[in-house]
Design a protein around this motif. Structure first.
Motif, short mmCIF file in Angstrom:
data_model
loop_
_atom_site.label_atom_id
_atom_site.label_comp_id
_atom_site.label_asym_id
_atom_site.label_seq_id
_atom_site.Cartn_x
_atom_site.Cartn_y
_atom_site.Cartn_z
N ASP A 1 -2.02 7.68 -9.64
CA ASP A 1 -3.23 6.84 -9.64
C ASP A 1 -2.81 5.46 -10.10
N VAL A 2 -2.71 4.53 -9.17
CA VAL A 2 -2.16 3.22 -9.50
C VAL A 2 -3.06 2.45 -10.45
N HIS A 3 -4.38 2.59 -10.34
CA HIS A 3 -5.29 1.84 -11.20
C HIS A 3 -5.25 2.36 -12.64
N SER A 4 -5.26 3.67 -12.82
CA SER A 4 -5.17 4.22 -14.17
C SER A 4 -3.82 3.91 -14.81
N THR B 1 5.30 -3.06 -12.99
CA THR B 1 4.48 -2.54 -11.90
C THR B 1 5.00 -2.92 -10.52
N GLU B 2 6.14 -3.58 -10.45
CA GLU B 2 6.67 -3.98 -9.15
C GLU B 2 6.97 -2.77 -8.26
N GLN B 3 7.49 -1.71 -8.85
CA GLN B 3 7.82 -0.53 -8.06
C GLN B 3 6.57 0.25 -7.63
N TRP B 4 5.42 -0.07 -8.20
CA TRP B 4 4.16 0.54 -7.78
C TRP B 4 3.46 -0.28 -6.71
N GLY B 5 4.06 -1.38 -6.30
CA GLY B 5 3.42 -2.24 -5.31
C GLY B 5 2.29 -3.06 -5.86
N ALA C 1 0.82 -1.21 0.00
CA ALA C 1 0.00 0.00 0.00
C ALA C 1 0.85 1.26 0.00
N VAL C 2 1.99 1.21 0.67
CA VAL C 2 2.86 2.40 0.74
C VAL C 2 3.39 2.75 -0.64
N SER C 3 3.85 1.74 -1.40
CA SER C 3 4.37 2.01 -2.75
C SER C 3 3.26 2.47 -3.68
N ALA C 4 2.06 1.91 -3.53
CA ALA C 4 0.95 2.30 -4.40
C ALA C 4 0.53 3.75 -4.17
N VAL C 5 0.71 4.27 -2.95
CA VAL C 5 0.31 5.64 -2.66
C VAL C 5 1.44 6.62 -2.97
N ALA C 6 2.67 6.26 -2.63
CA ALA C 6 3.77 7.22 -2.71
C ALA C 6 4.50 7.23 -4.05
N ASN C 7 4.42 6.13 -4.83
CA ASN C 7 5.24 6.05 -6.05
C ASN C 7 4.48 6.35 -7.33
#
Length: 267
Positions: free
Chosen positions: A119-122, A163-167, A110-116
């Protein structure tokens, strides 16, 4: 996220202390604004004075958020199924086609998805569309139609590494539908029909060849035994009479016609 060891500073600790003091003064009314509930499938990323509070997201359960200094973002960890819009591609053998697919992914950090990523889904959906076009454009139409599973695995591996760096973990990719122009469909159907006719003619020719060999062997056997020819004739008459008709087939030797022709020529 960079591994920062520095703290929030003296001013930060002062603000945090004031926030604690405010909670104590307004207790128990403030408890309703400070205590947040995170569901089992969610995680909360807490920011304190703009910095992530810890490297690991909080939850599930109850978490404490200080007023004025803390903010939090909830992240859903359930698997997301997104359908990519139809993509116009040009295959390696210069055939235009429309391809759409389905991507199954979930957030593991969750931390990588928010900070890196904003909009992770888009971002994941757009990357899936681009990867789909790039990989399918390097294959021929026959490979695209026959090797869907191998193509899906290749797209999944490319997306997972990106997408690994996006969590994000890409669990599965499926090539859902492949649409080609109607003219190409008619051409492929005509080609398949011609191929089937060719195979049918080859099979028929092989059958005629085998039948002629069998008839040759049968004629040699009947030539050695004239009585066998009469028995064969009687068996044929029995088969014809079993069909409830009055037609009687009486074969005449061809040699008889030859002798008649020679006599007429000589006379």
């Amino acid at each position: 996220i960079a591994d920062r060891r520095e703290g929030i500073g003296v001013c930060g600790w002062i603000l945090v202390s004031l926030s604690f003091l405010l909670v104590l003064i307004t207790f128990p009314i403030s408890i309703w604004a400070c205590v947040k509930v995170v569901r089992e499938y969610e995680r909360a990323v807490v920011f304190r004075l703009g910095r992530i509070l810890s490297k690991k997201a909080k939850g599930p359960g109850m978490i404490l958020v200080l007023p004025c200094t803390d903010t939090f973002v909830k992240v859903d960890l359930r698997t997301v199924i997104c359908k990519t819009p139809p993509q116009e591609i040009l295959t390696r053998d210069a055939v235009t086609a429309q391809v759409d697919g389905v991507v199954h992914y979930r957030i593991h950090s969750a931390v990588s998805a928010v900070a890196n990523v904003t909009d992770v889904h888009s971002a994941t959906l757009l990357l899936a569309q681009t990867t789909l076009r790039n990989i399918l454009g390097t294959q021929s139409l026959a490979q695209l139609l026959a090797g869907r599973e191998e193509t899906a695995h290749s797209i999944q591996a490319t997306l997972d590494s990106a997408t690994e760096q996006w969590g994000v973990t890409v669990a599965r990719v499926e090539v859902k539908d492949i649409r080609i122009p109607p003219a190409m469909q008619r051409a492929m159907a005509a080609e398949a029909e011609a191929a089937r006719e060719t195979r049918a003619k080859v099979v028929a020719a092989e059958g005629e060849k085998n039948a002629s060999k069998a008839l040759q062997k049968a004629s040699m056997v009947l030539a050695e035994s004239p009585a066998g020819l009469q028995l064969r004739y009687l068996q044929t008459l029995t088969a014809v009479a079993a069909q409830n008709n009055s037609t009687i087939v009486f074969p005449l030797p061809v040699n008889m016609f030859w002798s008649l022709g020679q006599k007429s020529t000589g006379g």
